[in-house]
Design an enzyme around this catalytic site. Structure first.
Site, PDB file in Angstrom:
ATOM      1  CB  ALA A  11      -0.938   0.003   1.199  1.00 42.30           C
ATOM      2  NE  ARG A  16      12.170   4.930   2.142  1.00 41.88           N
ATOM      3  CZ  ARG A  16      12.245   3.949   3.031  1.00 41.88           C
ATOM      4  NH1 ARG A  16      13.383   3.741   3.689  1.00 41.88           N
ATOM      5  NH2 ARG A  16      11.207   3.172   3.265  1.00 41.88           N
ATOM      6  CE  LYS A  23       8.664   0.509  -1.569  1.00 40.53           C
ATOM      7  NZ  LYS A  23       9.498   0.696  -0.371  1.00 40.53           N
ATOM      8  N   GLY A  78       1.431   2.562   8.675  1.00 43.96           N
ATOM      9  CA  GLY A  78       2.493   1.647   9.083  1.00 43.96           C
ATOM     10  C   GLY A  78       2.183   0.206   8.716  1.00 43.96           C
ATOM     11  CB  THR A  79       4.470  -2.722   8.279  1.00 44.86           C
ATOM     12  OG1 THR A  79       5.174  -2.448   9.503  1.00 44.86           O
ATOM     13  CG2 THR A  79       5.299  -2.198   7.116  1.00 44.86           C
ATOM     14  N   GLY A 140      15.320  -2.643   9.864  1.00 43.20           N
ATOM     15  CA  GLY A 140      15.067  -2.871  11.279  1.00 43.20           C
ATOM     16  C   GLY A 140      16.115  -3.853  11.796  1.00 43.20           C
ATOM     17  CG  ASN A 170      12.119  -7.423  10.207  1.00 44.64           C
ATOM     18  OD1 ASN A 170      11.832  -8.528   9.750  1.00 44.64           O
ATOM     19  ND2 ASN A 170      11.225  -6.450  10.371  1.00 44.64           N
ATOM     20  CG  ASN A 228      13.286   0.896   1.300  1.00 44.63           C
ATOM     21  OD1 ASN A 228      12.202   0.342   1.106  1.00 44.63           O
ATOM     22  ND2 ASN A 228      14.037   0.638   2.342  1.00 44.63           N
ATOM     23  CE1 TYR A 387      -3.402   5.564 -42.884  1.00 41.22           C
ATOM     24  CE2 TYR A 387      -1.384   6.802 -43.142  1.00 41.22           C
ATOM     25  CZ  TYR A 387      -2.635   6.666 -42.586  1.00 41.22           C
ATOM     26  OH  TYR A 387      -3.112   7.639 -41.743  1.00 41.22           O
TER      27      TYR A 387
HETATM   28  C1  UD1 Z   1      10.299  -2.610   6.906  1.00 44.14           C
HETATM   29  C2  UD1 Z   1      10.401  -3.075   8.352  1.00 44.14           C
HETATM   30  C3  UD1 Z   1      11.887  -3.258   8.707  1.00 44.14           C
HETATM   31  C4  UD1 Z   1      12.527  -4.214   7.733  1.00 44.14           C
HETATM   32  C5  UD1 Z   1      12.293  -3.791   6.301  1.00 44.14           C
HETATM   33  C6  UD1 Z   1      12.729  -4.896   5.364  1.00 44.14           C
HETATM   34  C7  UD1 Z   1       8.518  -2.100   9.538  1.00 44.14           C
HETATM   35  C8  UD1 Z   1       8.077  -1.049  10.469  1.00 44.14           C
HETATM   36  N1  UD1 Z   1       9.804  -2.098   9.220  1.00 44.14           N
HETATM   37  O1  UD1 Z   1      10.907  -1.317   6.835  1.00 44.14           O
HETATM   38  O2  UD1 Z   1      11.994  -3.745  10.021  1.00 44.14           O
HETATM   39  O3  UD1 Z   1      13.909  -4.283   8.002  1.00 44.14           O
HETATM   40  O4  UD1 Z   1      10.902  -3.543   6.034  1.00 44.14           O
HETATM   41  O5  UD1 Z   1      12.684  -4.515   4.032  1.00 44.14           O
HETATM   42  O6  UD1 Z   1       7.739  -2.947   9.149  1.00 44.14           O
HETATM   43  N2  UD1 Z   1       3.396  -0.681   3.584  1.00 44.14           N
HETATM   44  C9  UD1 Z   1       2.015  -0.696   3.554  1.00 44.14           C
HETATM   45  N3  UD1 Z   1       1.334   0.163   4.371  1.00 44.14           N
HETATM   46  C10 UD1 Z   1       1.973   1.023   5.207  1.00 44.14           C
HETATM   47  C11 UD1 Z   1       3.393   1.024   5.237  1.00 44.14           C
HETATM   48  C12 UD1 Z   1       4.058   0.149   4.409  1.00 44.14           C
HETATM   49  O7  UD1 Z   1       1.395  -1.445   2.817  1.00 44.14           O
HETATM   50  O8  UD1 Z   1       1.275   1.756   5.926  1.00 44.14           O
HETATM   51  C13 UD1 Z   1       4.109  -1.627   2.676  1.00 44.14           C
HETATM   52  C14 UD1 Z   1       4.986  -0.921   1.685  1.00 44.14           C
HETATM   53  O9  UD1 Z   1       4.291  -0.742   0.462  1.00 44.14           O
HETATM   54  C15 UD1 Z   1       6.143  -1.902   1.512  1.00 44.14           C
HETATM   55  C16 UD1 Z   1       6.191  -2.647   2.823  1.00 44.14           C
HETATM   56  O10 UD1 Z   1       4.963  -2.408   3.479  1.00 44.14           O
HETATM   57  O11 UD1 Z   1       5.906  -2.818   0.481  1.00 44.14           O
HETATM   58  C17 UD1 Z   1       7.333  -2.187   3.713  1.00 44.14           C
HETATM   59  O12 UD1 Z   1       7.215  -0.814   3.974  1.00 44.14           O
HETATM   60  P1  UD1 Z   1       8.468   0.140   3.967  1.00 44.14           P
HETATM   61  O13 UD1 Z   1       7.994   1.525   4.256  1.00 44.14           O
HETATM   62  O14 UD1 Z   1       9.289  -0.065   2.763  1.00 44.14           O
HETATM   63  O15 UD1 Z   1       9.239  -0.403   5.255  1.00 44.14           O
HETATM   64  P2  UD1 Z   1      10.769  -0.309   5.581  1.00 44.14           P
HETATM   65  O16 UD1 Z   1      11.066   1.054   6.079  1.00 44.14           O
HETATM   66  O17 UD1 Z   1      11.577  -0.792   4.464  1.00 44.14           O
HETATM   67 CA    CA Z   2      11.118  -1.437   2.391  1.00 39.24          CA
END
Ligand code: UD1
Ligand code: CA
Length: 464
Positions: A11, A16, A23, A78-79, A140, A170, A228, A387
């Protein structure tokens, strides 16, 4: 076997990347990142795959199609918040749930299987896929207790200097007991630098409930790279490309210079085919056995038979049969169907045309909107005039016909079976089968013309 579910996080905007394209839709070896992820998940036989979409929701949906489920995350908080959106679909179910980020396109089903196995062996409620990163910046960090068990994950932005020295990261891929996951998610807060609900916070919560948290450390950091920005995108492209090329080589394809060969993720190539440098094979292309492709050739969404050679040419959305020779410098444009033992040579363009078995256009031709039969010879410089400035018209050349050099076939027009068209003709009317058609001005020779002219000029000069 426990029922398996999967959640794909897709989502985010991908700020970046600095891109208008979302992305997870950026292609890696021609296929959107998130499609790579979903294709691998499909191989671990998840009962239900739920993709969380938000930014570019419709585009992601139309890319991935209807075989999987979607939930909308309206605001990207957030994730953890993202996974929470799948509660309605998954929350009540018994089973194991894998969560994968849509921006880790190199992850393989083998690694997911190994993660699930570790999860089951350890009888864990959460198992984290970790890796050792040379440069862990941005990821992470996995913090462990003295006994080696995982205590929590701290995001790069939240980590202190000491935590940042940890290079176990992570990867963003996890395996959860499904019910435990959704129960713990309710307790995740957003008290952190980014003000987001972090999925990895589930780890600490489950741990504090005295449940088992395990970690499976994959030996391959490469496989877990999260894209990213575009620097990571190019790195992932390089690794994916090498992986694809190696697979083809293991399956009996010769790739003369893998560094200079670009093969799409879903391209198929038969045994003993040789791919020469500067070649791009993309999309849904299928190349047969014993072919020679390249150098400097592009085959896009096309099917090529066996024993066919294509040099310095482009073939796009078309079919080419067996034992045919394309190029050098040919351009086969979409919707062309070329048969067996065809020759399309130097500087020949074919568009939306059929050529039957054994037909040839060896030099300098344009064949557009044409149906060319079998064993037809299109001489050097044969042109279909398809043509009229408004509409495109069909040219038919029936089996065995011979079109002399530098002829125009003004469509709509048909040249019948075994007919001959004399060189230099402009054919505007149908030519019956077995006929010879000549459509050009007759030649006249003016004897001694040059000396007469010179004499005239000399006389003229004398008068002045
Ligand atoms: C995340 C992890 C981090 C890990 C890294 C690995 C978290 C908080 N951090 O960081 O620990 O090392 O991935 O690559 O999870 N997304 C959503 N909705 C949101 C936010 C993100 O769907 O609200 C999706 C993004 O599209 C992406 C994925 O989740 O595909 C990861 O999000 P991203 O912002 O890239 O996390 P990182 O900062 O890379
Ligand atoms: Ca990521």
């Amino acid at each position: 076997m426990t029922t398996r579910y999967a959640v794909v996080l897709a989502a985010g905007q991908g700020t970046r990347m600095k891109s208008r394209l979302y992305k997870v839709l950026h292609p890696v070896c021609g296929k959107p990142m998130v499609q790579h992820v979903v294709d691998q998940i499909t191989r671990v036989n998840a009962d239900k795959i739920v993709t969380v979409i938000g930014h570019g929701a419709e585009d992601v949906k139309s890319t991935l199609g209807q075989k999987i489920d979607y939930v909308l995350q309206e605001e990207q908080l957030g994730t953890g918040h993202a996974v929470m959106q799948a509660e309605e679909q998954l929350g009540r179910l018994e089973g194991t749930t894998i969560v994968v980020c849509g921006d880790t396109p190199l992850i393989t089903s083998e690694t997911m299987e190994a993660l699930i196995k570790h999860h089951e062996d350890e009888n864990a409620k959460v198992t984290l896929l970790t890796a050792h990163a040379q440069d862990p910046a941005g990821y992470g960090r996995v913090l462990r207790n003295e006994d080696g068990t995982v205590s929590k994950v701290v995001e790069h932005k939240d980590a202190n200097d000491e935590e940042r020295l940890v290079n176990e990261i992570n990867t963003g891929t996890y395996c959860f007991d499904n019910k435990t996951l959704f129960k713990a998610l309710k307790r995740v807060n957003n008290n952190n630098v980014q003000g987001e609900y972090y999925l990895p916070d589930v780890i600490e919560i489950v741990k504090n409930d005295s449940e088992t948290v395990a970690a499976y450390r994959t030996p391959s950091f490469e496989e877990t790279i999260g894209v990213n920005d575009r620097v990571a995108l190019s790195e992932v492209e390089r690794i994916m490309k090498a992986r694809i090329n190696a697979n083809h080589m293991k399956n009996g394809v010769t790739i003369i210079d893998p560094m200079q060969t670009y093969i799409g993720a879903d391209v198929q190539i038969g045994q003993d085919t040789v791919i020469k440098p500067g070649t791009l094979l993309t999309g849904t292309s299928v190349i047969g056995e014993d072919c020679v492709i390249g150098p400097n050739t592009e085959v896009i969404d096309s099917t090529i038979g066996n024993h066919t050679s294509i040099r310095q040419s482009i073939v796009s959305e078309s079919d080419v049969g067996n034992q045919s020779v394309i190029g050098p410098f040919a351009h086969i444009r979409p919707h062309s169907q070329l048969g067996n033992e065809i020759k399309v040579g130097n500087f020949v363009e074919v568009k939306k045309s059929k050529m039957g078995d054994g037909s040839k256009a060896s030099h300098l031709s344009y064949i557009g909107d044409a149906e060319i039969g079998k064993d037809v010879n299109l001489g050097c410089g044969s042109i279909t005039v398809n043509y009229d400035g408004k509409n495109k018209h069909l040219t038919k050349v029936e089996d065995g016909a011979f079109i002399g050099c530098n002829s125009n076939l003004v469509a709509p027009v048909t040249v019948g079976k075994n007919a001959y068209v004399a060189a230099g003709s402009t054919i505007t009317d149908n030519v019956p089968g077995e006929a010879l058609s000549i459509a050009r001005a007759r030649q006249t020779n003016k004897e001694n013309y040059i000396s007469q002219i010179q004499e005239k000029q000399n006389n003229h000069g004398r008068k002045e």
